[in-house]
Scaffold this active site. Structure first.
Site, PDB file in Angstrom:
ATOM      1  N   CYS A 133      47.507 -17.279   9.110  1.00  0.00           N
ATOM      2  CA  CYS A 133      47.684 -18.060  10.336  1.00  0.00           C
ATOM      3  C   CYS A 133      49.180 -18.281  10.536  1.00  0.00           C
ATOM      4  CB  CYS A 133      46.935 -19.383  10.246  1.00  0.00           C
ATOM      5  SG  CYS A 133      47.483 -20.415   8.865  1.00  0.00           S
ATOM      6  N   THR A 134      49.552 -19.118  11.479  1.00  0.00           N
ATOM      7  CA  THR A 134      50.965 -19.277  11.823  1.00  0.00           C
ATOM      8  C   THR A 134      51.809 -19.820  10.671  1.00  0.00           C
ATOM      9  OG1 THR A 134      50.223 -19.756  14.060  1.00  0.00           O
ATOM     10  CG2 THR A 134      52.536 -20.215  13.558  1.00  0.00           C
TER      11      THR A 134
END
Ligand SMILES: [Zn+2]
Ligand SMILES: [Zn+2]
Length: 323
Positions: A180-181
């Site tokens: 994810c980010t």
């Protein structure tokens, strides 16, 4: 005048027991208010999740303040000429990551650093899947080589998506790589995948941001969507070609705009020429019947102006001197 690194944009989280969240919130808020920091910071009994920005001069002070309270936080830093957040929010949120399911924090995937993650991508076989635990519109402008397009409009829906994956893949054999980010979503989602029975679960430590800072673009294609005024940013100093296309003319593009019809506000992926032609609207209907705010690439201000910093520079360099 702003220079490219006047502002330091920080992303970090820590999953740890916080005895008195209200006290930590108060201290954190007054620290950032004092140094005119901005951003979004959520704190609960389970830890902290922060996206914020401070001036270059205040970086070291703030960094020590964070590490004193949360020694395990991995603070990722990008440069930006101005604050990409409109204001400062430091508040209590019970769930640091929005998900309508409780997870067992003791169940954890294997954390891979940037180098090991890349190695695993290069050796990927048919028994390996790479799951992007972000939204589909984030995937569109940038993702790891071979990552599946996430089938969710909101990452809150991840538990449903995970169930689908369980039906499709052999939970014993499949190696699940997830990212994810900034890493925090995978802390929870990996736990969920293990709970569902997947035996081999790997997660990217520090997320895409840490990967970019350490490894450049290598196994990454495109850019990174972020939830602030920057909207779409390169993950490293490496050159990044757009991988997405303008939804109108199909030319390559990776800038998002919000529809200028205030009641629509939907995300538009467009090249600068088309968005100008459409007066900032996603469709003819919005343009003709909506409550449309005036649109101009030069004058539209954030948060509705969603050009990347690079694009703004490109545009301003085209303007005649003295304009
Ligand atoms: Zn276009
Ligand atoms: Zn619209």
């Amino acid at each position: 005048m702003h220079t490219a690194d006047d502002i330091k944009v920080l992303a970090y989280y820590a999953i740890t027991k916080v005895d008195d969240p209200q006290k930590v919130i108060k201290e954190h808020k007054s620290f950032l208010e004092e140094c005119q920091g901005k951003g979004r910071i959520y704190i609960s009994e389970e830890g902290i999740n922060a996206q914020c920005s401070v001036s270059k001069e205040n970086l070291e002070n703030y960094r020590s303040f964070v590490l004193k309270n949360f020694p395990q936080a991995d603070i990722k830093i990008h440069d930006h000429p101005v604050h990409p957040f409109a204001k400062l929010i430091v508040k209590y949120r019970r769930q640091l990551v929005a998900m309508d399911k409780e997870v067992d924090p003791l169940l954890q995937g294997v954390h891979l650093d940037a180098a090991d993650w890349e190695k695993m991508i290069k050796q990927k076989d048919d028994n390996t899947i790479i799951i992007d635990t972000r939204n589909d519109y984030e995937w569109k402008v940038g993702h790891f080589e071979g990552a599946l397009l996430p089938e969710l409009d909101q990452f809150r829906e991840f538990p449903e998506y995970a169930e689908k994956l369980k039906e499709r893949y052999d939970t014993d054999k499949t190696q699940v790589m997830m990212y994810c980010t900034g890493g925090i979503r995978c802390e929870l989602y990996s736990s969920l995948m293990l709970k569902l029975g997947f035996k081999k679960v790997y997660q990217l430590k520090g997320g895409i941001i840490r990967y970019g800072l350490e490894n450049g673009n290598r196994a990454w294609k495109g850019k990174l969507f972020v939830f602030d005024d920057r909207m779409v940013i390169p993950i490293s100093k490496d050159e990044a070609e757009p991988i997405a296309e303008c939804q109108f003319c199909k030319k390559s593009a990776d800038s998002y705009y919000n529809c200028a019809n205030m009641d629509c506000n939907s995300l538009i992926l467009s090249c600068p020429e088309c968005i100008e032609l459409k007066k900032g609207c996603c469709c003819q209907n919005c343009l003709e019947t909506g409550r449309v705010r005036p649109f101009s690439l030069e004058t539209v201000k954030t948060p509705f102006r969603k050009l990347s910093f690079e694009e703004k520079q490109r545009l301003s360099s085209k303007e005649p001197i003295g304009a």
